[in-house]
Design a protein around this motif. Structure first.
Motif, mmCIF file in Angstrom:
data_model
loop_
_atom_site.group_PDB
_atom_site.id
_atom_site.type_symbol
_atom_site.label_atom_id
_atom_site.label_comp_id
_atom_site.label_asym_id
_atom_site.label_seq_id
_atom_site.Cartn_x
_atom_site.Cartn_y
_atom_site.Cartn_z
ATOM 1 N N TRP A 160 0.828 -1.201 0.000
ATOM 2 C CA TRP A 160 0.000 0.000 0.000
ATOM 3 C C TRP A 160 0.865 1.255 0.000
ATOM 4 C CZ3 TRP A 160 -0.711 3.835 3.841
ATOM 5 C CH2 TRP A 160 -1.761 4.722 3.600
ATOM 6 N N GLY B 25 2.359 1.823 -3.350
ATOM 7 C CA GLY B 25 1.382 2.395 -4.260
ATOM 8 C C GLY B 25 1.160 3.876 -4.023
ATOM 9 N N ARG B 26 1.210 4.298 -2.758
ATOM 10 C CA ARG B 26 1.054 5.718 -2.451
ATOM 11 C C ARG B 26 2.227 6.524 -3.024
ATOM 12 N NH1 ARG B 26 -4.028 6.862 -0.690
ATOM 13 N NH2 ARG B 26 -3.397 8.442 0.807
#
Length: 249
Positions: free
Chosen positions: A242, A245-246
C-alpha cells in the motif's frame, strides 16, 4: 446496469463510482452537491429513479449541533431504505464495519448506530448485501484516532488489520454486480498497531515528526477485537504494498 452511489464523492464512494464506470455501468451520484441530502431525505427518491442497485458508501454527519452522529446515521439509513422502496430499487449494497456486533463495542455510539443501520435495512424488504470492512490503511492518514499537529502526531493505540480502500471499492462493486444478495466481511492480510502504521507513513514521506501514543476510548480497540473474524475474506495489499502504491501515485 445503473448504479446509484450514495456518498459518491467520499473516500470510498469516489473509488466505487470510478470503478463502476470503468466496468461500463451507468452511474448516478447521490451527494449534497447533486442536491441530495441523506440525513433529511431531500432529493433521494428522485435521484434513485431508474437505478438497478444502490451502493451506500456514505458516512453521514449531523447537519448541525442539535443532531447526534448516531441520529444522523440512523436517519440516513431509514431515508435511504424508504426512498429505495419508493423508487422501486430492490437491491442495496451497504458499507459497514467489521466486528461492530461484539458486546465490547456497546458503549461506542457510532458502532451502535451502524448496527441499527444494518438492522433497519434488513427489515426494509429490500435485497440487502452488507459489506463489513476492517479499518482502512487510509484511517491512519485522516481519522478521529490520529491527530496531525505541527510538532508531532498523536495516535490512539488501535490494533487493526487494515485494508486498502481501493480493495473495499472493488468488493462493493462486485457485490452490486451479483444476482443474489449476501453478506461479506473483508480485511487486509496482516494486523498492525495504528501508531506503528503512522510511523511507517511518516518515514515513507521523510517526515520527522514524533508519534505520541495515547489510549483509545475503549480497551476493545487495542486488544484485538477489531482483527479479522473467522471466515473473513482477506485482501491485499499489505502495508508495504500500500505504501509503495502511495509513493507511485
Amino acid at each position: 446496469m445503473k448504479i446509484a452511489v450514495v456518498g459518491g464523492t467520499g473516500t470510498a464512494g469516489s473509488r466505487v463510482a470510478a470503478l463502476a464506470q470503468e466496468r461500463g455501468h451507468e452511474i448516478v451520484l447521490l451527494t449534497r452537491g447533486e442536491g441530495v441530502n441523506l440525513v433529511t431525505g431531500v432529493g433521494l427518491a428522485e435521484a434513485l429513479d431508474g437505478a438497478d442497485v444502490a451502493i451506500d458508501a456514505s458516512s453521514p454527519t449531523p447537519p448541525d449541533p442539535s443532531m447526534s452522529r448516531f441520529d444522523a446515521v440512523v436517519n440516513s439509513a431509514r431515508n435511504l431504505a424508504d426512498a429505495c422502496v419508493d423508487a422501486e430499487v430492490r437491491r442495496i449494497v451497504v458499507l459497514s464495519i467489521a466486528n461492530i456486533d461484539k458486546p465490547a463495542f456497546d458503549a461506542f455510539g457510532y458502532y451502535v448506530a451502524k448496527r441499527d443501520q444494518e438492522e433497519y435495512l434488513r427489515d426494509s424488504g429490500l435485497e440487502v448485501s452488507v459489506v463489513r470492512s476492517a479499518q482502512w490503511f487510509e484511517f491512519a492518514e485522516s481519522s478521529s484516532a490520529v491527530s496531525y499537529g505541527d510538532a508531532g502526531v498523536t495516535v490512539e493505540d488501535w490494533y487493526v488489520q487494515p485494508i486498502a480502500v481501493d480493495s473495499v471499492a472493488e468488493v462493493l462493486v462486485r457485490e452490486a454486480e451479483r444476482r443474489r444478495a449476501r453478506d461479506v466481511t473483508i480485511a487486509g492480510p496482516e494486523p498492525v498497531r495504528l501508531p506503528d502504521l503512522v510511523r511507517r507513513i511518516l518515514a515513507a514521506r521523510h517526515d520527522p515528526r514524533p508519534v505520541t501514543v495515547v489510549a483509545p476510548p475503549l480497551p476493545a480497540f487495542s486488544d484485538g477485537a477489531l482483527l479479522a473474524p473467522a471466515g473473513a475474506e482477506i485482501l491485499g495489499p499489505n502495508a508495504t504494498g500500500w505504501l509503495a502504491g502511495r509513493r507511485a501515485g
